[in-house]
Write a protein that holds these residues in place. Structure first.
Motif, PDB file in Angstrom:
ATOM      1  N   HIS A 199      24.901 -59.767 -12.248  1.00 26.76           N
ATOM      2  CA  HIS A 199      25.388 -61.089 -11.845  1.00 26.76           C
ATOM      3  C   HIS A 199      24.657 -62.159 -12.644  1.00 26.76           C
ATOM      4  O   HIS A 199      23.436 -62.206 -12.679  1.00 26.76           O
ATOM      5  CB  HIS A 199      25.130 -61.321 -10.358  1.00 26.76           C
ATOM      6  N   LYS A 200      25.403 -63.002 -13.291  1.00 23.41           N
ATOM      7  CA  LYS A 200      24.838 -64.118 -14.032  1.00 23.41           C
ATOM      8  C   LYS A 200      25.492 -65.400 -13.542  1.00 23.41           C
ATOM      9  O   LYS A 200      26.637 -65.395 -13.091  1.00 23.41           O
ATOM     10  CB  LYS A 200      25.078 -63.949 -15.544  1.00 23.41           C
ATOM     11  N   LYS A 201      24.765 -66.474 -13.641  1.00 27.35           N
ATOM     12  CA  LYS A 201      25.285 -67.752 -13.190  1.00 27.35           C
ATOM     13  C   LYS A 201      26.522 -68.122 -13.993  1.00 27.35           C
ATOM     14  O   LYS A 201      26.503 -68.094 -15.229  1.00 27.35           O
ATOM     15  CB  LYS A 201      24.211 -68.832 -13.350  1.00 27.35           C
ATOM     16  N   ILE A 202      27.612 -68.450 -13.290  1.00 27.99           N
ATOM     17  CA  ILE A 202      28.844 -68.816 -13.996  1.00 27.99           C
ATOM     18  C   ILE A 202      29.148 -70.305 -13.848  1.00 27.99           C
ATOM     19  O   ILE A 202      30.161 -70.777 -14.349  1.00 27.99           O
ATOM     20  CB  ILE A 202      30.053 -67.980 -13.530  1.00 27.99           C
ATOM     21  N   GLY A 203      28.273 -71.014 -13.154  1.00 28.12           N
ATOM     22  CA  GLY A 203      28.426 -72.460 -13.085  1.00 28.12           C
ATOM     23  C   GLY A 203      28.153 -73.080 -14.448  1.00 28.12           C
ATOM     24  O   GLY A 203      27.319 -72.590 -15.208  1.00 28.12           O
ATOM     25  N   THR A 204      28.842 -74.153 -14.773  1.00 26.98           N
ATOM     26  CA  THR A 204      28.721 -74.784 -16.085  1.00 26.98           C
ATOM     27  C   THR A 204      28.444 -76.276 -15.929  1.00 26.98           C
ATOM     28  O   THR A 204      28.315 -76.786 -14.816  1.00 26.98           O
ATOM     29  CB  THR A 204      30.033 -74.605 -16.876  1.00 26.98           C
ATOM     30  N   SER A 205      28.400 -76.940 -17.058  1.00 29.90           N
ATOM     31  CA  SER A 205      28.211 -78.387 -17.017  1.00 29.90           C
ATOM     32  C   SER A 205      29.384 -79.059 -16.310  1.00 29.90           C
ATOM     33  O   SER A 205      29.228 -80.138 -15.723  1.00 29.90           O
ATOM     34  CB  SER A 205      28.080 -78.932 -18.445  1.00 29.90           C
ATOM     35  N   ARG A 206      30.540 -78.418 -16.345  1.00 30.50           N
ATOM     36  CA  ARG A 206      31.697 -78.973 -15.638  1.00 30.50           C
ATOM     37  C   ARG A 206      31.450 -78.948 -14.126  1.00 30.50           C
ATOM     38  O   ARG A 206      31.796 -79.895 -13.428  1.00 30.50           O
ATOM     39  CB  ARG A 206      32.960 -78.186 -15.978  1.00 30.50           C
ATOM     40  N   ASN A 207      30.849 -77.870 -13.640  1.00 31.87           N
ATOM     41  CA  ASN A 207      30.495 -77.819 -12.216  1.00 31.87           C
ATOM     42  C   ASN A 207      29.589 -78.992 -11.859  1.00 31.87           C
ATOM     43  O   ASN A 207      29.804 -79.682 -10.861  1.00 31.87           O
ATOM     44  CB  ASN A 207      29.763 -76.510 -11.903  1.00 31.87           C
ATOM     45  N   ALA A 208      28.554 -79.210 -12.679  1.00 31.67           N
ATOM     46  CA  ALA A 208      27.601 -80.283 -12.411  1.00 31.67           C
ATOM     47  C   ALA A 208      28.288 -81.652 -12.456  1.00 31.67           C
ATOM     48  O   ALA A 208      27.997 -82.541 -11.640  1.00 31.67           O
ATOM     49  CB  ALA A 208      26.462 -80.226 -13.433  1.00 31.67           C
ATOM     50  N   GLU A 209      29.203 -81.808 -13.383  1.00 35.11           N
ATOM     51  CA  GLU A 209      29.947 -83.061 -13.499  1.00 35.11           C
ATOM     52  C   GLU A 209      30.774 -83.310 -12.238  1.00 35.11           C
ATOM     53  O   GLU A 209      30.812 -84.423 -11.701  1.00 35.11           O
ATOM     54  CB  GLU A 209      30.871 -82.997 -14.715  1.00 35.11           C
ATOM     55  N   TYR A 210      31.417 -82.253 -11.742  1.00 34.66           N
ATOM     56  CA  TYR A 210      32.250 -82.383 -10.547  1.00 34.66           C
ATOM     57  C   TYR A 210      31.398 -82.667  -9.309  1.00 34.66           C
ATOM     58  O   TYR A 210      31.836 -83.388  -8.408  1.00 34.66           O
ATOM     59  CB  TYR A 210      33.069 -81.114 -10.328  1.00 34.66           C
ATOM     60  N   VAL A 211      30.223 -82.088  -9.264  1.00 38.74           N
ATOM     61  CA  VAL A 211      29.314 -82.338  -8.142  1.00 38.74           C
ATOM     62  C   VAL A 211      28.955 -83.821  -8.085  1.00 38.74           C
ATOM     63  O   VAL A 211      29.038 -84.456  -7.027  1.00 38.74           O
ATOM     64  CB  VAL A 211      28.039 -81.478  -8.262  1.00 38.74           C
ATOM     65  N   ASP A 212      28.558 -84.372  -9.203  1.00 41.35           N
ATOM     66  CA  ASP A 212      28.190 -85.790  -9.261  1.00 41.35           C
ATOM     67  C   ASP A 212      29.381 -86.681  -8.908  1.00 41.35           C
ATOM     68  O   ASP A 212      29.241 -87.657  -8.156  1.00 41.35           O
ATOM     69  CB  ASP A 212      27.671 -86.149 -10.659  1.00 41.35           C
ATOM     70  N   ARG A 213      30.531 -86.325  -9.432  1.00 41.03           N
ATOM     71  CA  ARG A 213      31.736 -87.135  -9.197  1.00 41.03           C
ATOM     72  C   ARG A 213      32.130 -87.091  -7.725  1.00 41.03           C
ATOM     73  O   ARG A 213      32.469 -88.120  -7.122  1.00 41.03           O
ATOM     74  CB  ARG A 213      32.873 -86.610 -10.071  1.00 41.03           C
ATOM     75  N   PHE A 214      32.052 -85.900  -7.124  1.00 42.54           N
ATOM     76  CA  PHE A 214      32.424 -85.773  -5.720  1.00 42.54           C
ATOM     77  C   PHE A 214      31.450 -86.535  -4.832  1.00 42.54           C
ATOM     78  O   PHE A 214      31.859 -87.146  -3.839  1.00 42.54           O
ATOM     79  CB  PHE A 214      32.450 -84.300  -5.309  1.00 42.54           C
TER      80      PHE A 214
END
Length: 277
Positions: A242-257
């Motif tokens: 198992h490797k982390k599949i979260g990306t910079s897009r995830n982080a961007e969406y977190v901030d936006r939400f």
């Protein structure tokens, strides 16, 4: 009465062998102890399972009580009732002499009900961990992405599939809030259950686990689950796929939400802060 009435055939087993069941009940000894991991989705439970199994000393904490998995497992262990099912998995799945399991609050409610059936099998004085994620918004984004793209883990997924899933995941505040509420609902169910039945699990978060790494987590669990041999235990690294599949897009969406739904995020965080206040 459990909520199994919602799935009356969950333990149906046309191949059940009563003679074999009675023999194995007598011949196979149950695990000498057990421990459970309560968890919420996208909190690192699959990775934690790999770590625990890799020690070969703390059981196999699969989702034994996931209603979607129970029918196949029931046939595999030769059971036909909840009682028989638990008797057999405790006897047939116990690396290191320990039976371990992972369970969500929805699985707990669906299989055992929330009225005290679960403590009859797994009493509060046993060892339990409660795995959550400190950043529930990141957790909700991760869950929304996994459900929408059907890519839940790096394990078993080709790198190009993971990348394609990332590119195909559009920002949708309503969808993220839906999954935020889903996770939050599971946490509230757990907190009510813990308080009602006297459970005091050891709380651990996804962020703490990733900070400790596989070896650190293995030793952390060993000190609680197998204290008698913890000091002698040497973790032999296994291939944790198992490797982390979260990306910079995830982080961007977190901030936006967090900006778009600040009020809802504040409500969730206020509830969680009150648990440790």
């Amino acid at each position: 009465m459990s909520d199994l009435s919602l799935r009356p055939n969950v333990f149906k087993n046309p191949d059940f062998d009563a003679v074999r069941f009675a023999r194995e009940l007598e011949e196979k000894k149950p695990a000498h102890r057990s421990f459970g991991i309560f968890f919420t989705p996208r909190s690192g439970s699959s990775w934690l399972t790999d770590v625990v199994i890799g020690t070969k000393l703390m059981g196999k904490p699969h989702e034994w009580f996931n209603p979607n998995f129970i029918p196949n497992i029931t046939r595999g262990v030769n059971a036909e009732t909840l009682d028989g099912y638990i008797e057999m998995i405790r006897r047939k799945h116990k690396p290191g002499g320990i039976f371990s399991f992972e369970i969500t609050s929805y699985q707990l409610r669906r299989v055992f009900g929330m009225n005290g059936t679960f403590p009859g099998y797994f009493p509060p004085e046993d060892i339990y961990f409660y795995l959550t994620r400190e950043d529930m918004v990141a957790q909700a984004v991760s869950l929304a992405k996994a459900v929408q793209t059907d890519v839940f883990h790096s394990k078993g997924s080709a790198p190009d599939a993971v990348q394609a899933a990332d590119e195909a995941f559009p920002y949708d505040a309503d969808l993220i809030e839906e999954w935020l509420d889903h996770i939050f609902g599971q946490e509230k169910l757990f907190e009510t259950f813990f308080e009602t039945h006297g459970y005091k699990p050891i709380r651990i978060t996804y962020e703490q686990m990733t900070g400790m790494g596989a070896e650190g987590v293995a030793h952390y669990l060993m000190r609680t689950v197998r204290p008698g041999i913890a000091k002698k235990f040497t973790y032999e690294p296994t291939v944790i796929e198992h490797k982390k599949i979260g990306t910079s897009r995830n982080a961007e969406y977190v901030d936006r939400f967090r900006r778009d739904r600040a009020k809802r995020v504040a409500e969730v965080e206020a509830f969680r802060a009150g648990l440790t206040a």
